[in-house]
Design a protein around this motif. Structure first.
Motif, PDB file in Angstrom:
ATOM      1  N   THR A 106       4.454  -9.045  16.055  1.00  0.00           N
ATOM      2  CA  THR A 106       3.888  -7.717  15.797  1.00  0.00           C
ATOM      3  C   THR A 106       2.974  -7.288  16.936  1.00  0.00           C
ATOM      4  O   THR A 106       3.080  -6.165  17.451  1.00  0.00           O
ATOM      5  N   HIS A 107       2.076  -8.178  17.352  1.00  0.00           N
ATOM      6  CA  HIS A 107       1.173  -7.839  18.458  1.00  0.00           C
ATOM      7  C   HIS A 107       1.965  -7.497  19.725  1.00  0.00           C
ATOM      8  O   HIS A 107       1.609  -6.549  20.444  1.00  0.00           O
ATOM      9  N   LEU A 108       3.031  -8.244  19.997  1.00  0.00           N
ATOM     10  CA  LEU A 108       3.812  -7.977  21.210  1.00  0.00           C
ATOM     11  C   LEU A 108       4.576  -6.661  21.120  1.00  0.00           C
ATOM     12  O   LEU A 108       4.773  -5.995  22.146  1.00  0.00           O
ATOM     13  N   LEU A 109       4.988  -6.253  19.926  1.00  0.00           N
ATOM     14  CA  LEU A 109       5.577  -4.922  19.773  1.00  0.00           C
ATOM     15  C   LEU A 109       4.556  -3.841  20.119  1.00  0.00           C
ATOM     16  O   LEU A 109       4.886  -2.835  20.757  1.00  0.00           O
ATOM     17  N   TYR A 110       3.302  -4.062  19.704  1.00  0.00           N
ATOM     18  CA  TYR A 110       2.241  -3.103  20.027  1.00  0.00           C
ATOM     19  C   TYR A 110       1.931  -3.114  21.528  1.00  0.00           C
ATOM     20  O   TYR A 110       1.687  -2.063  22.134  1.00  0.00           O
ATOM     21  N   LEU A 111       1.963  -4.290  22.159  1.00  0.00           N
ATOM     22  CA  LEU A 111       1.770  -4.373  23.610  1.00  0.00           C
ATOM     23  C   LEU A 111       2.893  -3.624  24.323  1.00  0.00           C
ATOM     24  O   LEU A 111       2.643  -2.844  25.243  1.00  0.00           O
ATOM     25  N   GLU A 112       4.124  -3.829  23.885  1.00  0.00           N
ATOM     26  CA  GLU A 112       5.254  -3.126  24.481  1.00  0.00           C
ATOM     27  C   GLU A 112       5.087  -1.606  24.359  1.00  0.00           C
ATOM     28  O   GLU A 112       5.344  -0.865  25.308  1.00  0.00           O
ATOM     29  N   GLY A 113       4.635  -1.147  23.196  1.00  0.00           N
ATOM     30  CA  GLY A 113       4.392   0.284  23.014  1.00  0.00           C
ATOM     31  C   GLY A 113       3.357   0.804  23.995  1.00  0.00           C
ATOM     32  O   GLY A 113       3.527   1.880  24.581  1.00  0.00           O
ATOM     33  N   LEU A 114       2.291   0.054  24.196  1.00  0.00           N
ATOM     34  CA  LEU A 114       1.263   0.442  25.165  1.00  0.00           C
ATOM     35  C   LEU A 114       1.839   0.505  26.570  1.00  0.00           C
ATOM     36  O   LEU A 114       1.622   1.483  27.300  1.00  0.00           O
ATOM     37  N   ALA A 123      -2.253   2.032  11.990  1.00  0.00           N
ATOM     38  CA  ALA A 123      -2.182   1.980  10.536  1.00  0.00           C
ATOM     39  C   ALA A 123      -0.918   1.285  10.032  1.00  0.00           C
ATOM     40  O   ALA A 123      -0.870   0.837   8.886  1.00  0.00           O
ATOM     41  N   SER A 124       0.106   1.167  10.883  1.00  0.00           N
ATOM     42  CA  SER A 124       1.358   0.529  10.445  1.00  0.00           C
ATOM     43  C   SER A 124       1.441  -0.941  10.852  1.00  0.00           C
ATOM     44  O   SER A 124       2.471  -1.583  10.638  1.00  0.00           O
ATOM     45  N   PHE A 125       0.339  -1.498  11.398  1.00  0.00           N
ATOM     46  CA  PHE A 125       0.377  -2.893  11.859  1.00  0.00           C
ATOM     47  C   PHE A 125       0.805  -3.842  10.737  1.00  0.00           C
ATOM     48  O   PHE A 125       1.723  -4.643  10.896  1.00  0.00           O
ATOM     49  N   TRP A 126       0.126  -3.768   9.591  1.00  0.00           N
ATOM     50  CA  TRP A 126       0.385  -4.757   8.540  1.00  0.00           C
ATOM     51  C   TRP A 126       1.739  -4.556   7.880  1.00  0.00           C
ATOM     52  O   TRP A 126       2.373  -5.523   7.449  1.00  0.00           O
ATOM     53  N   SER A 127       2.249  -3.342   7.816  1.00  0.00           N
ATOM     54  CA  SER A 127       3.586  -3.150   7.259  1.00  0.00           C
ATOM     55  C   SER A 127       4.644  -3.683   8.237  1.00  0.00           C
ATOM     56  O   SER A 127       5.657  -4.244   7.809  1.00  0.00           O
ATOM     57  N   THR A 128       4.400  -3.528   9.542  1.00  0.00           N
ATOM     58  CA  THR A 128       5.292  -4.106  10.552  1.00  0.00           C
ATOM     59  C   THR A 128       5.276  -5.624  10.436  1.00  0.00           C
ATOM     60  O   THR A 128       6.322  -6.276  10.429  1.00  0.00           O
ATOM     61  N   TYR A 129       4.076  -6.187  10.343  1.00  0.00           N
ATOM     62  CA  TYR A 129       3.924  -7.635  10.174  1.00  0.00           C
ATOM     63  C   TYR A 129       4.679  -8.113   8.940  1.00  0.00           C
ATOM     64  O   TYR A 129       5.413  -9.101   8.989  1.00  0.00           O
ATOM     65  N   ALA A 130       4.513  -7.420   7.823  1.00  0.00           N
ATOM     66  CA  ALA A 130       5.167  -7.830   6.574  1.00  0.00           C
ATOM     67  C   ALA A 130       6.683  -7.844   6.718  1.00  0.00           C
ATOM     68  O   ALA A 130       7.354  -8.747   6.224  1.00  0.00           O
ATOM     69  N   GLY A 131       7.224  -6.848   7.416  1.00  0.00           N
ATOM     70  CA  GLY A 131       8.673  -6.816   7.636  1.00  0.00           C
ATOM     71  C   GLY A 131       9.143  -7.965   8.500  1.00  0.00           C
ATOM     72  O   GLY A 131      10.171  -8.593   8.220  1.00  0.00           O
ATOM     73  N   LEU A 132       8.392  -8.290   9.527  1.00  0.00           N
ATOM     74  CA  LEU A 132       8.757  -9.419  10.384  1.00  0.00           C
ATOM     75  C   LEU A 132       8.548 -10.743   9.669  1.00  0.00           C
ATOM     76  O   LEU A 132       9.321 -11.686   9.857  1.00  0.00           O
ATOM     77  N   ASP A 133       7.532 -10.824   8.831  1.00  0.00           N
ATOM     78  CA  ASP A 133       7.271 -12.044   8.070  1.00  0.00           C
ATOM     79  C   ASP A 133       8.440 -12.294   7.092  1.00  0.00           C
ATOM     80  O   ASP A 133       8.897 -13.420   6.944  1.00  0.00           O
ATOM     81  N   ALA A 134       8.925 -11.233   6.465  1.00  0.00           N
ATOM     82  CA  ALA A 134      10.056 -11.377   5.555  1.00  0.00           C
ATOM     83  C   ALA A 134      11.302 -11.818   6.311  1.00  0.00           C
ATOM     84  O   ALA A 134      12.069 -12.666   5.839  1.00  0.00           O
ATOM     85  N   ASP A 135      11.500 -11.279   7.527  1.00  0.00           N
ATOM     86  CA  ASP A 135      12.637 -11.680   8.350  1.00  0.00           C
ATOM     87  C   ASP A 135      12.558 -13.148   8.731  1.00  0.00           C
ATOM     88  O   ASP A 135      13.574 -13.859   8.735  1.00  0.00           O
ATOM     89  N   SER A 136      11.361 -13.638   9.102  1.00  0.00           N
ATOM     90  CA  SER A 136      11.233 -15.030   9.536  1.00  0.00           C
ATOM     91  C   SER A 136      11.347 -15.994   8.353  1.00  0.00           C
ATOM     92  O   SER A 136      11.735 -17.134   8.518  1.00  0.00           O
ATOM     93  N   ALA A 137      11.032 -15.531   7.145  1.00  0.00           N
ATOM     94  CA  ALA A 137      11.135 -16.385   5.966  1.00  0.00           C
ATOM     95  C   ALA A 137      12.575 -16.481   5.461  1.00  0.00           C
ATOM     96  O   ALA A 137      12.942 -17.453   4.829  1.00  0.00           O
ATOM     97  N   GLY A 138      13.366 -15.448   5.758  1.00  0.00           N
ATOM     98  CA  GLY A 138      14.730 -15.382   5.244  1.00  0.00           C
ATOM     99  C   GLY A 138      15.672 -16.042   6.140  1.00  0.00           C
ATOM    100  O   GLY A 138      16.564 -16.693   5.975  1.00  0.00           O
TER     101      GLY A 138
END
Length: 138
Positions: A106-114, A123-138
């Motif tokens: 998630t942090h690296l996606l934000y770095l890439e955006g910068l 404001a979308s940091f934690w929702s992005t994190y949650a989506g990636l967390d679900a992907d890594s768990a699945g």
């Protein structure tokens, strides 16, 4: 990263760039032997001792939050065509490793955006994190 190494290094270490992807540099500077404190949220900061800082080449440092064990972070950018290959290794996380994987993504996606002048909404940091967390768990 779709940016040249010098711009990536700027994003990784500049006090004006850090808040856009990681946190606010509260004290210190990125130089070997210095201690940097990065505020990630209100009353939540990490403390790091910079072990190696070779601009454009390697940044290694300790990484510690008050509620986590001391760990070690190493970031190495290298030219790769028109962009930069960024290698990030975070060792010593123990039981915390599972949460750090989607966190760093998630942090690296934000770095890439910068770096590409397309900043992401904080404001979308934690929702992005949650989506990636679900992907890594699945």
């Amino acid at each position: 990263m779709p940016a040249p190494p010098a711009r990536v290094w700027w994003g990784l270490t500049d006090s004006e760039a850090l808040p856009h992807w990681l946190g606010t540099l509260s004290s210190g500077r990125f130089a070997a032997g210095d201690v940097v404190i990065i505020r990630h949220a209100e009353d939540y900061s990490s403390t790091s001792k910079v072990l190696t800082c070779e601009p454009g080449s390697i940044l290694s440092m300790t990484w510690e939050f008050p509620d986590e064990p001391l760990s070690h972070l190493r970031i190495s950018p290298a030219a790769d065509g028109d962009g930069t290959h960024l290698e990030l290794a975070h060792d010593g996380l123990g039981a915390e490793a599972g949460g750090y994987l989607p966190g760093w993504h998630t942090h690296l996606l934000y770095l890439e955006g910068l770096l590409t002048n397309r900043p992401r909404d904080p404001a979308s940091f934690w929702s992005t994190y949650a989506g990636l967390d679900a992907d890594s768990a699945g």
